[in-house]
Design an enzyme around this catalytic site. Structure first.
Site, PDB file in Angstrom:
ATOM      1  N   TRP A 191      -4.832   1.245  10.566  1.00  0.00           N
ATOM      2  CA  TRP A 191      -4.900   1.043   9.127  1.00  0.00           C
ATOM      3  C   TRP A 191      -4.602  -0.406   8.771  1.00  0.00           C
ATOM      4  O   TRP A 191      -5.176  -0.959   7.842  1.00  0.00           O
ATOM      5  CB  TRP A 191      -3.957   2.016   8.420  1.00  0.00           C
ATOM      6  CG  TRP A 191      -4.074   2.000   6.923  1.00  0.00           C
ATOM      7  CD1 TRP A 191      -3.087   1.704   6.041  1.00  0.00           C
ATOM      8  CD2 TRP A 191      -5.241   2.253   6.127  1.00  0.00           C
ATOM      9  NE1 TRP A 191      -3.563   1.776   4.751  1.00  0.00           N
ATOM     10  CE2 TRP A 191      -4.887   2.113   4.785  1.00  0.00           C
ATOM     11  CE3 TRP A 191      -6.560   2.601   6.440  1.00  0.00           C
ATOM     12  CZ2 TRP A 191      -5.788   2.298   3.737  1.00  0.00           C
ATOM     13  CZ3 TRP A 191      -7.455   2.784   5.391  1.00  0.00           C
ATOM     14  CH2 TRP A 191      -7.070   2.631   4.059  1.00  0.00           C
TER      15      TRP A 191
ATOM     16  N   GLU B 179     -11.257   4.439   4.405  1.00  0.00           N
ATOM     17  CA  GLU B 179     -10.895   5.500   5.348  1.00  0.00           C
ATOM     18  C   GLU B 179     -11.997   5.724   6.378  1.00  0.00           C
ATOM     19  O   GLU B 179     -11.714   5.998   7.547  1.00  0.00           O
ATOM     20  CB  GLU B 179     -10.572   6.804   4.611  1.00  0.00           C
ATOM     21  CG  GLU B 179      -9.302   6.764   3.790  1.00  0.00           C
ATOM     22  CD  GLU B 179      -8.026   6.619   4.611  1.00  0.00           C
ATOM     23  OE1 GLU B 179      -8.049   6.797   5.845  1.00  0.00           O
ATOM     24  OE2 GLU B 179      -6.983   6.327   3.996  1.00  0.00           O
TER      25      GLU B 179
ATOM     26  N   TYR C 218       0.847  -1.196   0.000  1.00  0.00           N
ATOM     27  CA  TYR C 218       0.000   0.000   0.000  1.00  0.00           C
ATOM     28  C   TYR C 218       0.884   1.248   0.000  1.00  0.00           C
ATOM     29  O   TYR C 218       0.667   2.176  -0.784  1.00  0.00           O
ATOM     30  CB  TYR C 218      -0.947  -0.013   1.206  1.00  0.00           C
ATOM     31  CG  TYR C 218      -1.761   1.238   1.327  1.00  0.00           C
ATOM     32  CD1 TYR C 218      -2.804   1.498   0.443  1.00  0.00           C
ATOM     33  CD2 TYR C 218      -1.475   2.184   2.299  1.00  0.00           C
ATOM     34  CE1 TYR C 218      -3.548   2.669   0.532  1.00  0.00           C
ATOM     35  CE2 TYR C 218      -2.208   3.358   2.395  1.00  0.00           C
ATOM     36  CZ  TYR C 218      -3.238   3.591   1.519  1.00  0.00           C
ATOM     37  OH  TYR C 218      -3.967   4.755   1.601  1.00  0.00           O
TER      38      TYR C 218
END
Length: 183
Positions: free
Chosen positions: A48, A40, A18
């Site tokens: 995350w 998000e 990512y």
């Protein structure tokens, strides 16, 4: 030697991938924008890595991030999502994900897109030059402004911190550290 931002230096391959290939890289594809909004939104208050590790489950749960399909989700799909152990089961976040899909469809009916709206608000990607993690803000005046605009357009659960993370995710803001090989 490859150098990453501190948070990208990890054993977690999904996290590294990512960092290296998505974060800070401009991508205004409408489906990708919706995916990042969803991820998000669900990340708010969580790590995350939790969200990245569940990304494929989110993809399945939300019709491969097809916002037109998600906009038509009924109570039955909502009920199924609230029992899906592969995603984060939060009523407000699931509601927001469906509302955001409807907001994107409404933008299209008005002759525009989420990508076009964002380009009006951020005409050129913002490339910052942080030296350390502490130099990277969690929100800015711009993210406050965009959060307000998105709320007016029917998007939900997108405060300035989540919007700033979203802008980083889709490359409208590039906050890779100056010494990062992936800047």
């Amino acid at each position: 030697m490859v150098k990453r931002c501190n948070w990208g230096e990890t054993e977690n391959e999904k996290y590294r991938e990512y960092h290296d290939h998505e974060w800070g890289k401009l991508n205004l594809d409408e489906k990708y924008l919706y995916e990042m909004l969803v991820l998000e939104t669900f990340q708010s208050g969580l790590s995350w890595s939790t969200i990245l590790n569940k990304r494929e489950n989110f993809r399945k749960a939300f019709a491969d991030f097809d916002y037109e399909k998600v906009a038509k989700y009924s109570y039955n799909e909502f009920f199924d999502l609230m029992h899906d152990q592969g995603i984060v089961r939060n009523v407000k976040k699931v509601d927001a994900t469906i509302a955001d899909a409807k907001a994107i469809v409404a933008l299209h009916k008005q002759g525009t897109s989420l990508g076009e709206l964002l380009k009006q608000l951020v005409p050129d990607p913002i490339i910052n030059h942080p030296k350390t993690d502490q130099d990277v803000p969690s929100q800015t005046e711009l993210s406050e402004k965009i959060a307000k605009v998105l709320k007016e357009k029917g998007f939900e659960m997108l405060g300035p911190v989540t919007v700033y993370s979203f802008l980083q995710a889709v490359g409208l803001v590039n906050d890779h550290l100056d010494d990062c090989s992936f800047k």
